[in-house]
Design a protein around this motif. Structure first.
Motif, PDB file in Angstrom:
ATOM      1  N   GLY A   1     192.366  29.682 -34.651  1.00 47.03           N
ATOM      2  CA  GLY A   1     192.843  28.289 -34.744  1.00 47.03           C
ATOM      3  C   GLY A   1     193.203  27.647 -33.414  1.00 47.03           C
ATOM      4  O   GLY A   1     193.926  26.649 -33.394  1.00 47.03           O
ATOM      5  N   TYR A   2     192.729  28.201 -32.298  1.00 47.13           N
ATOM      6  CA  TYR A   2     193.033  27.633 -30.975  1.00 47.13           C
ATOM      7  C   TYR A   2     191.767  27.053 -30.348  1.00 47.13           C
ATOM      8  O   TYR A   2     190.648  27.489 -30.668  1.00 47.13           O
ATOM      9  CB  TYR A   2     193.598  28.708 -30.037  1.00 47.13           C
ATOM     10  CG  TYR A   2     194.875  29.334 -30.544  1.00 47.13           C
ATOM     11  CD1 TYR A   2     196.107  28.912 -30.080  1.00 47.13           C
ATOM     12  CD2 TYR A   2     194.834  30.363 -31.496  1.00 47.13           C
ATOM     13  CE1 TYR A   2     197.284  29.500 -30.545  1.00 47.13           C
ATOM     14  CE2 TYR A   2     195.988  30.948 -31.971  1.00 47.13           C
ATOM     15  CZ  TYR A   2     197.218  30.516 -31.494  1.00 47.13           C
ATOM     16  OH  TYR A   2     198.364  31.095 -31.947  1.00 47.13           O
ATOM     17  N   ARG A   3     191.970  26.082 -29.428  1.00 48.94           N
ATOM     18  CA  ARG A   3     190.832  25.505 -28.700  1.00 48.94           C
ATOM     19  C   ARG A   3     190.766  26.157 -27.321  1.00 48.94           C
ATOM     20  O   ARG A   3     191.698  26.020 -26.530  1.00 48.94           O
ATOM     21  CB  ARG A   3     191.052  23.994 -28.529  1.00 48.94           C
ATOM     22  CG  ARG A   3     190.089  23.179 -29.379  1.00 48.94           C
ATOM     23  CD  ARG A   3     190.238  21.680 -29.212  1.00 48.94           C
ATOM     24  NE  ARG A   3     191.593  21.194 -29.052  1.00 48.94           N
ATOM     25  CZ  ARG A   3     192.024  20.497 -27.999  1.00 48.94           C
ATOM     26  NH1 ARG A   3     191.218  20.242 -26.992  1.00 48.94           N
ATOM     27  NH2 ARG A   3     193.263  20.050 -27.963  1.00 48.94           N
ATOM     28  N   PRO A   4     189.677  26.881 -27.031  1.00 48.14           N
ATOM     29  CA  PRO A   4     189.589  27.537 -25.713  1.00 48.14           C
ATOM     30  C   PRO A   4     188.978  26.643 -24.630  1.00 48.14           C
ATOM     31  O   PRO A   4     188.068  25.868 -24.911  1.00 48.14           O
ATOM     32  CB  PRO A   4     188.673  28.730 -25.993  1.00 48.14           C
ATOM     33  CG  PRO A   4     187.843  28.336 -27.169  1.00 48.14           C
ATOM     34  CD  PRO A   4     188.560  27.261 -27.922  1.00 48.14           C
ATOM     35  N   HIS A   5     189.552  26.742 -23.415  1.00 45.22           N
ATOM     36  CA  HIS A   5     188.976  26.070 -22.244  1.00 45.22           C
ATOM     37  C   HIS A   5     188.644  27.139 -21.224  1.00 45.22           C
ATOM     38  O   HIS A   5     189.542  27.855 -20.791  1.00 45.22           O
ATOM     39  CB  HIS A   5     189.990  25.086 -21.638  1.00 45.22           C
ATOM     40  CG  HIS A   5     190.129  23.859 -22.450  1.00 45.22           C
ATOM     41  ND1 HIS A   5     189.418  22.713 -22.194  1.00 45.22           N
ATOM     42  CD2 HIS A   5     190.870  23.614 -23.555  1.00 45.22           C
ATOM     43  CE1 HIS A   5     189.735  21.807 -23.107  1.00 45.22           C
ATOM     44  NE2 HIS A   5     190.611  22.327 -23.945  1.00 45.22           N
ATOM     45  N   VAL A   6     187.404  27.219 -20.862  1.00 44.93           N
ATOM     46  CA  VAL A   6     186.979  28.313 -19.977  1.00 44.93           C
ATOM     47  C   VAL A   6     186.990  27.854 -18.516  1.00 44.93           C
ATOM     48  O   VAL A   6     186.488  26.780 -18.198  1.00 44.93           O
ATOM     49  CB  VAL A   6     185.560  28.791 -20.371  1.00 44.93           C
ATOM     50  CG1 VAL A   6     185.129  29.972 -19.503  1.00 44.93           C
ATOM     51  CG2 VAL A   6     185.526  29.173 -21.842  1.00 44.93           C
ATOM     52  N   MET A   7     187.592  28.671 -17.651  1.00 39.08           N
ATOM     53  CA  MET A   7     187.598  28.393 -16.207  1.00 39.08           C
ATOM     54  C   MET A   7     186.978  29.598 -15.518  1.00 39.08           C
ATOM     55  O   MET A   7     187.537  30.701 -15.589  1.00 39.08           O
ATOM     56  CB  MET A   7     189.043  28.190 -15.717  1.00 39.08           C
ATOM     57  CG  MET A   7     189.692  26.920 -16.247  1.00 39.08           C
ATOM     58  SD  MET A   7     191.480  27.011 -16.197  1.00 39.08           S
ATOM     59  CE  MET A   7     191.864  27.780 -17.766  1.00 39.08           C
ATOM     60  N   ARG A   8     185.805  29.378 -14.895  1.00 36.61           N
ATOM     61  CA  ARG A   8     185.116  30.512 -14.258  1.00 36.61           C
ATOM     62  C   ARG A   8     185.385  30.546 -12.776  1.00 36.61           C
ATOM     63  O   ARG A   8     185.043  29.615 -12.049  1.00 36.61           O
ATOM     64  CB  ARG A   8     183.613  30.417 -14.516  1.00 36.61           C
ATOM     65  CG  ARG A   8     183.266  30.861 -15.909  1.00 36.61           C
ATOM     66  CD  ARG A   8     181.812  31.209 -16.127  1.00 36.61           C
ATOM     67  NE  ARG A   8     181.664  31.420 -17.553  1.00 36.61           N
ATOM     68  CZ  ARG A   8     181.514  30.438 -18.422  1.00 36.61           C
ATOM     69  NH1 ARG A   8     181.441  29.197 -18.001  1.00 36.61           N
ATOM     70  NH2 ARG A   8     181.448  30.690 -19.718  1.00 36.61           N
ATOM     71  N   GLY A   9     186.026  31.626 -12.315  1.00 35.56           N
ATOM     72  CA  GLY A   9     186.268  31.790 -10.877  1.00 35.56           C
ATOM     73  C   GLY A   9     185.159  32.642 -10.279  1.00 35.56           C
ATOM     74  O   GLY A   9     184.200  32.998 -10.980  1.00 35.56           O
ATOM     75  N   VAL A  10     185.335  33.002  -8.985  1.00 34.46           N
ATOM     76  CA  VAL A  10     184.297  33.815  -8.337  1.00 34.46           C
ATOM     77  C   VAL A  10     184.285  35.210  -8.965  1.00 34.46           C
ATOM     78  O   VAL A  10     183.225  35.726  -9.347  1.00 34.46           O
ATOM     79  CB  VAL A  10     184.585  33.906  -6.808  1.00 34.46           C
ATOM     80  CG1 VAL A  10     183.496  34.710  -6.108  1.00 34.46           C
ATOM     81  CG2 VAL A  10     184.695  32.512  -6.214  1.00 34.46           C
TER      82      VAL A  10
END
Ligand code: PEP
Ligand code: MN
Length: 345
Positions: free
Chosen positions: A25-34
């Motif tokens: 039930g959560y909205r994921p936000h993806v942050m891609r680092g090196v």
């Protein structure tokens, strides 16, 4: 929640974690680092399964799961940026006036209580303390006078005009104790008794919540959150020493709790140097330190004859020592930008 993934994981593994986050039930936000990927998950933990178990559900993929928000809300500075004050009859705790609550550890006899009440009032205390229901480590020690003790406290209030703080030990006594007390004290041993905290909050009386013997600051604030979440804004947090390896003192009075609580919370901070050190000879120094560090009030045990006290004799100060201590505190109170309460004529 912030979910940090391990380095070197495959797109399929990442996708499986994202799927699970959405499923819960959560909205994921993806942050891609090196080197690695971080996921911010947005949602409400009260109504959805926690994401804390992602680490165990995906041991080879999830490195750690951290909450973004503080777990406490209503007690936090963010919720209430200015310091809150607690009104106890005509006294305002957390305001400009520095308050001292003083009296015996236990209510023992009428004469003992009245004599102490008159003396602490004359010395500048504004609230009378006294335990009627006592939380004793051993069942063979004095357990307090119970209702008789509450009645004596009410009598002392009538005679001196001092409001009264006394401990609430049991949920079943909430209404009874609230009838007599101006402040309900929740003791160190009960500080995570959540049903008791709710019952205390619901009486509508101000609540002084002691820190538990092995309680972390976060746990203490979360316990306080129970009071505010139950529609009682009148909470004071009282540091009374925590258990450490040291044996020269009964507990270790954690004065660092003062600036920490002041930073994290808007609630007034009270210091109890009596349970804190367990030694009458250390009380004055602890009080001065507490005032200088920004405490809003003190809770001090005072007895006309500490050597004959029915509980906590070693840490109670005599009437004379208390009067001297109050005189010595004045410059510290003024230096801390507060005012001592006016001493009655
Ligand atoms: C007390 O104030 O006498 C007392 C029992 O306190 P605590 O709960 O901090 O031990
Ligand atoms: Mn005591």
């Amino acid at each position: 929640m912030i979910i940090i993934l391990k380095s070197g994981i495959s797109p399929r593994q990442e996708a499986s974690v994202l799927k699970e986050i959405r499923k819960r039930g959560y909205r994921p936000h993806v942050m891609r680092g090196v080197a690695r990927t971080v996921i911010g998950a947005i949602g409400d933990e009260l109504t959805h399964q926690s994401l804390e178990t992602l680490m165990t559900a995906f041991p080879g993929v999830v490195e750690s799961v951290m909450p973004v928000q503080k777990r406490y809300k209503l007690v936090s500075r963010e919720a209430h940026p200015s310091p809150s004050t607690v009104r106890v009859r005509e006294n305002v705790i957390g305001g400009r006036i520095f308050h001292v609550m003083a009296g015996p550890c236990s209510v023992e006899r009428e004469k003992q209580l009245l004599k102490t009440a008159e003396a602490v009032k004359a010395a500048g205390a504004t609230i009378l303390r006294g335990g009627a229901f006592k939380p004793r480590t051993s069942p063979y020690e004095f357990q307090g006078l119970g209702v008789k003790g509450l009645k004596l406290l009410a009598k002392a209030r009538r005679e001196t005009g001092l409001p009264v703080i006394t401990e609430l030990l049991s949920e079943t006594h909430a209404e009874l104790v609230a009838e007599y007390a101006d402040i309900l004290q929740i003791g160190a041993r009960n500080s995570q008794n959540f049903q008791l905290l709710i019952a205390a909050a619901k009486t509508g009386k101000p609540v002084l919540l002691k820190r538990g013997l092995s309680m972390k600051v976060e746990e203490w604030l979360l316990a306080g959150e129970y009071v505010l979440a139950n529609e009682n804004p009148n909470l004071m947090l009282c540091e009374r020493g925590i258990r450490t390896f040291e044996t020269y003192t009964r507990n270790t009075l954690d004065l660092s709790a003062i600036p920490i609580i002041k930073k994290e919370s808007h609630c007034p901070v009270v210091i109890d140097p009596s349970q804190g050190a367990g030694r009458a000879d250390l009380v004055a120094a602890m009080c001065k330190g507490a005032v200088a560090m920004g405490a809003d009030a003190l809770l001090i045990e005072v007895h006309p004859n500490p050597a004959e006290a029915w509980s906590d004799g070693a840490q109670q100060v005599s009437l004379e020592i208390f009067a001297k201590l109050m005189r010595e505190l004045r410059p510290f109170i003024l230096a801390a930008g507060r005012e001592p309460a006016p001493v009655p004529n």
